[in-house]
Design a protein around this motif. Structure first.
Motif, mmCIF file in Angstrom:
data_model
loop_
_atom_site.group_PDB
_atom_site.id
_atom_site.type_symbol
_atom_site.label_atom_id
_atom_site.label_comp_id
_atom_site.label_asym_id
_atom_site.label_seq_id
_atom_site.Cartn_x
_atom_site.Cartn_y
_atom_site.Cartn_z
ATOM 1 N N ALA B 223 0.838 -1.214 0.000
ATOM 2 C CA ALA B 223 0.000 0.000 0.000
ATOM 3 C C ALA B 223 0.866 1.255 0.000
ATOM 4 O O ALA B 223 0.565 2.218 -0.697
ATOM 5 N N ARG B 224 1.977 1.235 0.767
ATOM 6 C CA ARG B 224 2.848 2.426 0.807
ATOM 7 C C ARG B 224 3.447 2.705 -0.565
ATOM 8 O O ARG B 224 3.520 3.854 -0.996
ATOM 9 N N LEU B 225 3.880 1.639 -1.256
ATOM 10 C CA LEU B 225 4.438 1.842 -2.600
ATOM 11 C C LEU B 225 3.363 2.368 -3.556
ATOM 12 O O LEU B 225 3.631 3.223 -4.395
ATOM 13 N N LEU B 226 2.139 1.867 -3.388
ATOM 14 C CA LEU B 226 1.064 2.304 -4.276
ATOM 15 C C LEU B 226 0.791 3.795 -4.116
ATOM 16 O O LEU B 226 0.529 4.502 -5.090
ATOM 17 N N ARG B 227 0.861 4.278 -2.891
ATOM 18 C CA ARG B 227 0.623 5.722 -2.683
ATOM 19 C C ARG B 227 1.657 6.560 -3.423
ATOM 20 O O ARG B 227 1.335 7.583 -4.014
ATOM 21 N N ILE B 228 2.917 6.104 -3.401
ATOM 22 C CA ILE B 228 3.962 6.857 -4.093
ATOM 23 C C ILE B 228 3.706 6.839 -5.598
ATOM 24 O O ILE B 228 4.046 7.775 -6.305
ATOM 25 N N LEU B 229 3.057 5.774 -6.083
ATOM 26 C CA LEU B 229 2.752 5.671 -7.508
ATOM 27 C C LEU B 229 1.427 6.359 -7.843
ATOM 28 O O LEU B 229 0.886 6.169 -8.939
ATOM 29 N N GLY B 230 0.895 7.122 -6.907
ATOM 30 C CA GLY B 230 -0.319 7.893 -7.188
ATOM 31 C C GLY B 230 -1.600 7.076 -7.106
ATOM 32 O O GLY B 230 -2.620 7.481 -7.639
ATOM 33 N N LEU B 231 -1.552 5.914 -6.455
ATOM 34 C CA LEU B 231 -2.733 5.048 -6.400
ATOM 35 C C LEU B 231 -3.322 5.031 -4.988
ATOM 36 O O LEU B 231 -3.332 4.011 -4.312
ATOM 37 N N ASP B 232 -3.840 6.174 -4.567
ATOM 38 C CA ASP B 232 -4.364 6.293 -3.209
ATOM 39 C C ASP B 232 -5.531 5.349 -2.931
ATOM 40 O O ASP B 232 -5.586 4.734 -1.873
ATOM 41 N N ALA B 233 -6.442 5.277 -3.898
ATOM 42 C CA ALA B 233 -7.631 4.447 -3.664
ATOM 43 C C ALA B 233 -7.237 2.975 -3.551
ATOM 44 O O ALA B 233 -7.748 2.252 -2.698
ATOM 45 N N HIS B 234 -6.300 2.550 -4.409
ATOM 46 C CA HIS B 234 -5.811 1.171 -4.318
ATOM 47 C C HIS B 234 -5.161 0.930 -2.961
ATOM 48 O O HIS B 234 -5.362 -0.102 -2.334
ATOM 49 N N ALA B 235 -4.362 1.917 -2.534
ATOM 50 C CA ALA B 235 -3.670 1.779 -1.248
ATOM 51 C C ALA B 235 -4.682 1.668 -0.111
ATOM 52 O O ALA B 235 -4.507 0.863 0.812
ATOM 53 N N ASP B 236 -5.746 2.477 -0.184
ATOM 54 C CA ASP B 236 -6.786 2.395 0.851
ATOM 55 C C ASP B 236 -7.391 0.993 0.896
ATOM 56 O O ASP B 236 -7.632 0.437 1.961
ATOM 57 N N ARG B 237 -7.604 0.442 -0.286
ATOM 58 C CA ARG B 237 -8.213 -0.890 -0.347
ATOM 59 C C ARG B 237 -7.305 -1.923 0.326
ATOM 60 O O ARG B 237 -7.768 -2.764 1.098
#
Lengths: 307, 380
Positions: B223-237
């Protein structure tokens, strides 16, 4: 008279579009995250109200004039860009024979507005966002120029009414589907969204927004949404036949098509990963720009042979 | 009328919280923001409430005070499983095992209703160091560049590591509360534009003792890596899934894996980034992703070998986002082993003062410095 009417309709269009975009900005991430979507209708207004009354922050020696001007400039560019969009052959807020050139100027000046916003905070992370956006924004906008010229060629005009009229037989999305995809990428870039948000990203703690709070932050976010609405209407006009459509009045068709593009942009912004800037740079210059140039050449050849 | 309307609808918005995370608290802070009454902001400038979770080192105290002073009033601080440090009063403390959400919401409400006074500044609003410029206008350095006015170095031209193009290089500390860095990690970075020319570890990351179920842990790392890649909603999931798996609920790992794959997250990471023992960031992320549902401890870490790679060596020459990706692509244990302190932060501030004199500065005066310390003005 018709011009005043067009201006009024466009103002309404912009306001409704911003509200719809704000709701979509809650609903679609909630959908992807698998969280409840029921607060998507009311939450944006509560959040906006909380932001409006929140205190303003300050940094050491900010460029105060620039800080105030940046969101105003950004919003103005969105409004000016929208003003050349025709609601019907005679209903245009700013009739122009070179509509897409004016739009292109608004795109290019967006880079200035975003840079000013990051520069004015006088802090490192916002400044990094600002510089990055200039680096990525430039090739993204070059791309859109090729795409727009490709759309203007069949119309043999740079005016948007003529471009819409040239789509009576077949919409531009059929003539150049890849052009639509490229133009949507530009839409993400000028509205600082998802895979093209190099100005305000998470890894820069919000980038150009990092030092901004309260009403100033609200105005920046509104300007971003306004640009999103504006680019949606422009996409609908250039690729989806704009106001053309049976039975319903032209501006209703335009609104429906713009809404469709808006949903697509918000969804794409939440769905696709963002590359680190250096990788995106190579992708833009080495893959997308040559592709857009090839497409432009293809449209030219097609018109020469069968046009 | 309009103002009344705003004031009426504003309280139904979630409370903006900036989390300053200490030792052993990252997991529970990430879980906390599942609650819709709170929203996590990236910059303390946008916060209503500062949440301090877990214990901090003595060296971090001044950073916390400075962070606090950057929060625009009315402001309140809530301590969650953390001992309040000297200077703060009107304390709201919550035990580790209790849920702080109600206390955070109550503190915010009391601030809005003016039942609770806003916390005053903790540090004086004046320059950290005297003006030490040279030249007739005190500008220092050469011509219009360089020098160390107020103890902070101005940018000076230097050759770019990649192409030798001469650009301004600028040294500043980043951390220990920046949201995109592991809690406690404080780096001194010499940046040219957004390219790291030189990196030094001033303070290591704080141990997180994250020994919960490995499945939940891996979800949070991805999830932390996803946030850096601009994927906040994915990270939340993924974060919600991590919470659910800790509560013993069923989680569809295959579906999560598909969701991440379809976002293009792996393809977005440049190949050959941050290679340690033949694995780059992309392959480390792919391994975590493949093992999402697997309940077994992490395989032997490269860092546990005889000669661990040094984080600072990996960062040099990378662009900012790439550097942040690299830092977040290691588990906490490996990162600790790779990030020994090479330069004492305290000494750095006294000895080579030109680079790190942000202490005791205050909100307006030194906020540019703050911005770096705390992350974009926020960011802890």
């Amino acid at each position: 008279m018709t011009q005043m009417l067009a201006i009024l309709i466009l103002l309404l269009f912009l306001t409704a579009g911003i509200a719809a975009a704000a709701m979509l900005d809650r609903a679609i991430p909630a959908l992807v995250a698998g969280r409840p979507m029921k607060s998507s209708l009311s939450a944006p207004f509560a959040v906006a109200a909380a932001m409006a009354i929140a205190p303003k922050s300050d940094t050491e020696h900010p460029d105060r004039v620039g800080w105030v001007l940046a969101p105003i400039l950004y919003f103005t560019l969105a409004a000016v860009g929208l003003s050349v969009v025709p609601l019907s052959p005679r209903l245009v807020a700013a009739p122009s024979e070179v509509g897409i050139v004016l739009w292109g100027a608004c795109e290019a000046l967006t880079v200035v507005a975003v840079f000013l916003h990051g520069w004015s905070a006088n802090a490192p992370l916002p400044l990094m966002g600002a510089y990055r956006y200039v680096a990525i924004g430039l090739p993204a906008m070059l791309l859109s120029m090729f795409v727009l010229i490709g759309a203007a060629l069949p119309a043999q005009s740079l005016g948007l009414v003529e471009i819409v009229e040239s789509q009576r037989d077949v919409w531009n999305v059929v003539r150049q589907p890849a052009g639509l995809v490229l133009f949507l990428m530009l839409g993400l870039s000028v509205s600082l969204r998802g895979p093209f948000d190099y100005a305000d990203p998470y890894d820069l703690a919000g980038g150009t927004q990092a030092e901004v709070s309260g009403a100033a932050r609200l105005s920046w976010r509104l300007a971003r949404l306004a640009m999103l609405v504006s680019v949606s209407a422009m996409t609908a006009t250039v690729f989806l036949g704009g106001y053309l459509g049976p039975v319903l009045p032209g501006f209703v068709w335009l609104a429906l098509k713009s809404a469709l593009v808006l949903v697509a942009l918000v969804a794409a912004g939440n769905w696709f990963a963002r590359m680190p800037p250096a990788r995106m740079m190579s992708f833009l210059w080495l893959a997308l720009l040559p592709l857009s140039f090839l497409m432009l050449a293809a449209v030219g050849v097609e018109l020469l042979l069968w046009g | 009328m309009a103002v009344r309307l705003l004031e009426k609808s504003a309280p139904s918005a979630p409370v903006s919280v900036f989390a300053a995370v200490g030792a052993g608290s990252r997991g529970r802070v990430e879980r906390l923001f599942y609650d819709p009454r709170l929203t996590r902001v990236l910059s303390v400038r946008q916060a209503n409430v500062l949440l301090v979770a877990g214990s901090l080192r003595d060296e971090d105290h001044d950073d916390l005070r400075r962070l606090h002073d950057q929060m625009p009033p009315p402001r309140a601080t809530v301590w969650w499983g953390s001992d309040p440090i000297f200077g703060f009063d009107d304390l709201t403390t919550i035990a580790v095992e209790d849920d702080p959400v109600a206390a955070i919401v109550a503190a915010h409400r009391a601030l809005i209703m003016v039942e609770r006074a806003s916390e005053p500044d903790l540090l004086p609003n004046e320059p950290a160091n005297p003006w030490r410029g040279e030249g007739p206008h005190g500008q220092g350095g050469k011509g219009m560049m360089g020098g160390t006015p107020y103890g902070r170095p101005m940018a000076m031209t230097n050759d770019d590591l990649r192409d030798g193009l001469a650009l301004d290089a600028y040294t500043a500390p980043f951390g220990p509360f920046l949201p995109m860095l592991p809690p406690g990690l404080k780096l001194s970075l010499t940046l040219q534009g957004d390219v790291v020319q030189k990196a030094e570890v001033l303070r290591p990351p704080l141990a997180q003792h994250d020994d919960g179920p490995t499945r939940a842990l891996r979800l949070r790392r991805v999830a932390r890596l996803l946030r850096i890649l601009g994927l906040d909603a994915h990270a939340d999931r993924l974060q919600d899934a991590s919470r659910a798996s800790e509560c013993g609920e069923e989680v569809d790992f295959a579906k999560l894996r598909r969701l991440v794959r379809w976002s293009g997250a792996l393809a977005a990471i440049p190949p050959g980034l941050g290679v340690v023992d033949g694995r780059d960031v992309r392959s480390r992320m792919r391994r975590w992703l493949d093992e999402l549902g697997v309940q077994r401890p992490d395989p032997a870490d490269p860092a546990s070998s005889e000669q661990p790679a040094r984080l600072v060596d990996l960062l040099e020459g990378l662009e900012w986002t790439e550097a942040i990706l690299v830092i977040n692509s290691f588990d906490d244990k490996a990162l600790l082993a790779m990030a020994p302190v090479e330069k004492e932060d305290g000494n750095a501030e006294k000895g080579e003062g030109e680079h790190h004199h942000h202490d005791h500065s205050s909100r307006d005066h030194h906020s540019a410095g703050h911005a770096m310390n705390h992350g974009g003005g926020g960011s802890a």
